[in-house]
Design a protein around this motif. Structure first.
Motif, PDB file in Angstrom:
ATOM      1  N   LEU A 175       0.833  -1.202   0.000  1.00 40.06           N
ATOM      2  CA  LEU A 175       0.000   0.000   0.000  1.00 40.06           C
ATOM      3  C   LEU A 175       0.868   1.253   0.000  1.00 40.06           C
ATOM      4  N   ARG A 176       1.970   1.211   0.757  1.00 40.86           N
ATOM      5  CA  ARG A 176       2.895   2.356   0.759  1.00 40.86           C
ATOM      6  C   ARG A 176       3.483   2.573  -0.633  1.00 40.86           C
ATOM      7  N   ARG A 177       3.839   1.506  -1.301  1.00 37.15           N
ATOM      8  CA  ARG A 177       4.391   1.638  -2.653  1.00 37.15           C
ATOM      9  C   ARG A 177       3.359   2.236  -3.604  1.00 37.15           C
ATOM     10  N   SER A 178       2.108   1.795  -3.467  1.00 38.53           N
ATOM     11  CA  SER A 178       1.045   2.328  -4.315  1.00 38.53           C
ATOM     12  C   SER A 178       0.851   3.824  -4.073  1.00 38.53           C
ATOM     13  N   TYR A 179       0.885   4.227  -2.799  1.00 40.18           N
ATOM     14  CA  TYR A 179       0.747   5.648  -2.469  1.00 40.18           C
ATOM     15  C   TYR A 179       1.943   6.448  -2.991  1.00 40.18           C
ATOM     16  N   THR A 180       3.118   5.870  -2.902  1.00 38.37           N
ATOM     17  CA  THR A 180       4.328   6.553  -3.386  1.00 38.37           C
ATOM     18  C   THR A 180       4.257   6.779  -4.890  1.00 38.37           C
ATOM     19  N   GLU A 181       3.755   5.780  -5.631  1.00 35.48           N
ATOM     20  CA  GLU A 181       3.611   5.931  -7.078  1.00 35.48           C
ATOM     21  C   GLU A 181       2.556   6.987  -7.408  1.00 35.48           C
ATOM     22  N   SER A 182       1.474   6.999  -6.619  1.00 42.60           N
ATOM     23  CA  SER A 182       0.436   8.024  -6.824  1.00 42.60           C
ATOM     24  C   SER A 182       0.984   9.418  -6.531  1.00 42.60           C
ATOM     25  N   LEU A 183       1.812   9.524  -5.487  1.00 38.43           N
ATOM     26  CA  LEU A 183       2.427  10.808  -5.148  1.00 38.43           C
ATOM     27  C   LEU A 183       3.287  11.317  -6.297  1.00 38.43           C
ATOM     28  N   ALA A 184       4.092  10.436  -6.870  1.00 41.67           N
ATOM     29  CA  ALA A 184       4.928  10.834  -8.010  1.00 41.67           C
ATOM     30  C   ALA A 184       4.073  11.277  -9.189  1.00 41.67           C
ATOM     31  N   ASP A 185       2.937  10.610  -9.383  1.00 41.33           N
ATOM     32  CA  ASP A 185       2.045  10.963 -10.484  1.00 41.33           C
ATOM     33  C   ASP A 185       1.455  12.355 -10.286  1.00 41.33           C
ATOM     34  N   TYR A 186       1.033  12.674  -9.062  1.00 36.89           N
ATOM     35  CA  TYR A 186       0.453  13.993  -8.796  1.00 36.89           C
ATOM     36  C   TYR A 186       1.507  15.101  -8.901  1.00 36.89           C
ATOM     37  N   LYS A 187       2.723  14.804  -8.539  1.00 38.75           N
ATOM     38  CA  LYS A 187       3.788  15.799  -8.700  1.00 38.75           C
ATOM     39  C   LYS A 187       4.045  16.094 -10.178  1.00 38.75           C
ATOM     40  N   LYS A 188       3.950  15.051 -11.014  1.00 43.39           N
ATOM     41  CA  LYS A 188       4.108  15.261 -12.458  1.00 43.39           C
ATOM     42  C   LYS A 188       2.975  16.130 -13.002  1.00 43.39           C
ATOM     43  N   ARG A 189       1.785  15.957 -12.436  1.00 36.18           N
ATOM     44  CA  ARG A 189       0.647  16.759 -12.892  1.00 36.18           C
ATOM     45  C   ARG A 189       0.856  18.250 -12.611  1.00 36.18           C
ATOM     46  N   VAL A 190       1.518  18.548 -11.498  1.00 35.70           N
ATOM     47  CA  VAL A 190       1.826  19.947 -11.185  1.00 35.70           C
ATOM     48  C   VAL A 190       2.755  20.519 -12.248  1.00 35.70           C
ATOM     49  N   GLY A 191       3.762  19.734 -12.640  1.00 42.68           N
ATOM     50  CA  GLY A 191       4.678  20.187 -13.689  1.00 42.68           C
ATOM     51  C   GLY A 191       3.963  20.434 -15.009  1.00 42.68           C
ATOM     52  N   LYS A 192       3.014  19.541 -15.349  1.00 40.80           N
ATOM     53  CA  LYS A 192       2.246  19.727 -16.590  1.00 40.80           C
ATOM     54  C   LYS A 192       1.365  20.969 -16.510  1.00 40.80           C
ATOM     55  N   LEU A 193       0.783  21.215 -15.327  1.00 38.62           N
ATOM     56  CA  LEU A 193      -0.048  22.407 -15.145  1.00 38.62           C
ATOM     57  C   LEU A 193       0.767  23.674 -15.362  1.00 38.62           C
ATOM     58  N   PHE A 194       1.990  23.705 -14.842  1.00 37.42           N
ATOM     59  CA  PHE A 194       2.854  24.868 -15.021  1.00 37.42           C
ATOM     60  C   PHE A 194       3.176  25.099 -16.499  1.00 37.42           C
ATOM     61  N   GLU A 195       3.382  24.025 -17.242  1.00 38.20           N
ATOM     62  CA  GLU A 195       3.678  24.175 -18.673  1.00 38.20           C
ATOM     63  C   GLU A 195       2.512  24.820 -19.413  1.00 38.20           C
ATOM     64  N   THR A 196       1.284  24.438 -19.033  1.00 34.50           N
ATOM     65  CA  THR A 196       0.119  25.018 -19.718  1.00 34.50           C
ATOM     66  C   THR A 196      -0.071  26.488 -19.377  1.00 34.50           C
ATOM     67  N   ALA A 197       0.553  26.962 -18.274  1.00 39.22           N
ATOM     68  CA  ALA A 197       0.424  28.361 -17.864  1.00 39.22           C
ATOM     69  C   ALA A 197       1.695  29.162 -18.126  1.00 39.22           C
ATOM     70  N   ASN A 198       2.619  28.615 -18.935  1.00 37.06           N
ATOM     71  CA  ASN A 198       3.890  29.282 -19.269  1.00 37.06           C
ATOM     72  C   ASN A 198       4.780  29.511 -18.051  1.00 37.06           C
ATOM     73  N   ILE A 199       4.620  28.710 -17.012  1.00 34.61           N
ATOM     74  CA  ILE A 199       5.469  28.802 -15.820  1.00 34.61           C
ATOM     75  C   ILE A 199       6.600  27.788 -15.964  1.00 34.61           C
ATOM     76  N   LYS A 200       7.866  28.254 -15.878  1.00 32.23           N
ATOM     77  CA  LYS A 200       9.020  27.399 -16.156  1.00 32.23           C
ATOM     78  C   LYS A 200       9.907  27.198 -14.924  1.00 32.23           C
ATOM     79  N   VAL A 201       9.295  27.111 -13.749  1.00 31.73           N
ATOM     80  CA  VAL A 201      10.073  26.981 -12.514  1.00 31.73           C
ATOM     81  C   VAL A 201      10.923  25.716 -12.525  1.00 31.73           C
ATOM     82  N   ASP A 202      10.364  24.599 -13.002  1.00 30.22           N
ATOM     83  CA  ASP A 202      11.106  23.332 -12.979  1.00 30.22           C
ATOM     84  C   ASP A 202      12.256  23.299 -13.983  1.00 30.22           C
ATOM     85  N   SER A 203      12.377  24.336 -14.828  1.00 39.38           N
ATOM     86  CA  SER A 203      13.550  24.441 -15.701  1.00 39.38           C
ATOM     87  C   SER A 203      14.723  25.101 -14.989  1.00 39.38           C
ATOM     88  N   VAL A 204      14.452  25.704 -13.839  1.00 37.34           N
ATOM     89  CA  VAL A 204      15.498  26.393 -13.072  1.00 37.34           C
ATOM     90  C   VAL A 204      15.887  25.584 -11.831  1.00 37.34           C
TER      91      VAL A 204
END
Length: 419
Positions: free
Chosen positions: A143-172
């Motif tokens: 269950l911990r592994r499943s939650y960890t994979e879900s956590l990584a997935d949600y963090k990726k979604r934040v990065g995708k959201l920033f790209e759609t708003a022209n925010i490039k923080v993860d490039s720095v």
């Protein structure tokens, strides 16, 4: 083949036994009984899967002195049956591939009779079922592994959201969810007006203080209220997942306290850390008494090639074990182990990689590491790395003779270096 040998092969191993075909809401049980003069009798009954019905199944089996039952490992539907019968009757949980019935003649009753018949003659092999304590560990670590994979997935979604708003923080920043990144995300949610350079400077931590102007440029985008709402929702989910994973860590650590010595010895193996060692123990247990030798243990984990030969022709040697969680864990351990400098596993990996390719080489390293784990758990051994020069020393005599031969061909003489 003589008649005597044939009768030996099909001899009755379990005069009284039961085969069970399990489903979500019902199960069919076929009980084979041996009567006087060797006559056999089959009694078939159907039960529900509610607990009171399963107790009736147990009473029926005990009343007929049934010592062993077999059932197919169908999803999680075997758990309720096993919970009731554990400790009273020997339960064989059988792989569905091993008990496949004849096509076109399939009913629940016929399936249960087929399982009972195979069990009666000793033609079934049970799967490994760890003790209750280990099963509890396994539930938590998976269950911990499943939650960890879900956590990584949600963090990726934040990065995708920033790209759609022209925010490039993860490039720095190297880690978007580090202290600086989190401060900037909080600032983007709270401040609707244009951000200033001093606002960014207040959020920056560590070595990123030298990149304040670059960070200021990276947040100049089209971040609207729509993006703020989604970012706030995603961050709440990330925080909840992180909190839950921390609770899992504490719970698992508390339950595994009695195994502190074993965990410490296993962590000496390259590539194994705190999280990994807990996952390994939860999958295999602390005794390995069900495995006669290291080869059978590694084969069970799916880290051995399969045997598939017909008419003298060798077919695909792919392992029949597919989705085994332990196999995934050991491959991850192997990738970490081959990066350790001065390690035997690093040297062995690059030798195998040159001949067999990276994928087969890493499976071979995982195979060797799992054998090490077997001896540490079962016999209490301690890990000792053979060293990066182990394989060179093993073949030193042969290599020296080859070098002497080559030197002679080139007109040189190979002389041993003084001590």
């Amino acid at each position: 083949m003589t008649k005597a040998n044939y009768s030996t092969i099909i001899e009755v191993m379990h005069p009284v036994c039961c085969g069970i075909d399990v489903h979500k809401d019902s199960l069919t049980a076929s009980l084979i009984l041996s009567r006087d003069k060797g006559k056999e009798e089959i009694e078939v009954r159907e039960f529900g899967t509610f607990t009171d019905e399963l107790y009736k199944l147990k009473e029926w089996l005990l009343m007929n002195d049934c010592p062993v039952i077999a059932m197919e490992s169908t999803g999680v539907y075997w758990y309720p049956v096993y919970n009731i019968l554990e400790g009273y009757v020997k339960v064989l949980l059988v792989n569905a591939r091993h008990i496949k019935n004849v096509p076109g003649r399939k009913t629940d009753i016929k399936d249960s009779k087929w399982i009972a018949g195979l069990l009666r003659h000793g033609l079934l092999r049970g799967s490994f079922i760890p003790p209750q304590e280990v099963r509890d560990w396994r539930d938590l670590t998976r269950l911990r592994r499943s939650y960890t994979e879900s956590l990584a997935d949600y963090k990726k979604r934040v990065g995708k959201l920033f790209e759609t708003a022209n925010i490039k923080v993860d490039s720095v920043v190297s880690e978007l969810f580090g202290r600086t990144g989190r401060n900037l995300m909080k600032l983007l949610i709270e401040r609707k007006s244009n951000l200033t350079l001093s606002d960014i400077e207040y959020c920056v931590r560590g070595n990123l203080k030298n990149k304040v102007e670059e960070l200021y440029r990276s947040v100049q985008g089209f971040f609207r209220d729509h993006h703020r709402y989604i970012l706030k929702t995603l961050l709440e989910t990330v925080d909840n997942l992180e909190k839950q994973i921390e609770e899992f860590d504490n719970r698992i650590k508390e339950l595994m306290k009695p195994q502190e010595d074993l965990l410490k010895r296993l962590k000496e193996v390259p590539g194994i850390g705190d999280i990994t060692v807990q996952a390994i123990i939860s999958e295999v247990g602390t005794t390995l008494e069900n495995f006669a030798n290291s080869s059978s243990f590694v084969s069970w984990a799916g880290l051995c090639p399969g045997n598939n030969e017909s008419a003298g022709k060798r077919r695909s040697g792919r392992s029949p074990v597919r989705n085994k969680p332990l196999k995934t864990i050991m491959v991850e351990v192997a990738w970490a182990a081959v990066k350790k400098k001065g390690s035997y596993y690093k040297d062995k990996y690059y030798r195998l990689k040159a001949r067999r390719g990276a994928k087969k080489a890493i499976i071979a390293i995982a195979h060797r590491l799992l054998k090490v784990i077997y001896y540490i758990i079962k016999y209490g051994d301690k890990f000792k790395d053979l060293g990066e020069d182990y394989l060179d020393k093993q073949n030193s005599t042969k290599k020296i003779s080859i070098l002497k031969r080559k030197a002679d061909l080139l007109g040189y003489e190979l002389i041993e270096k003084a001590a």
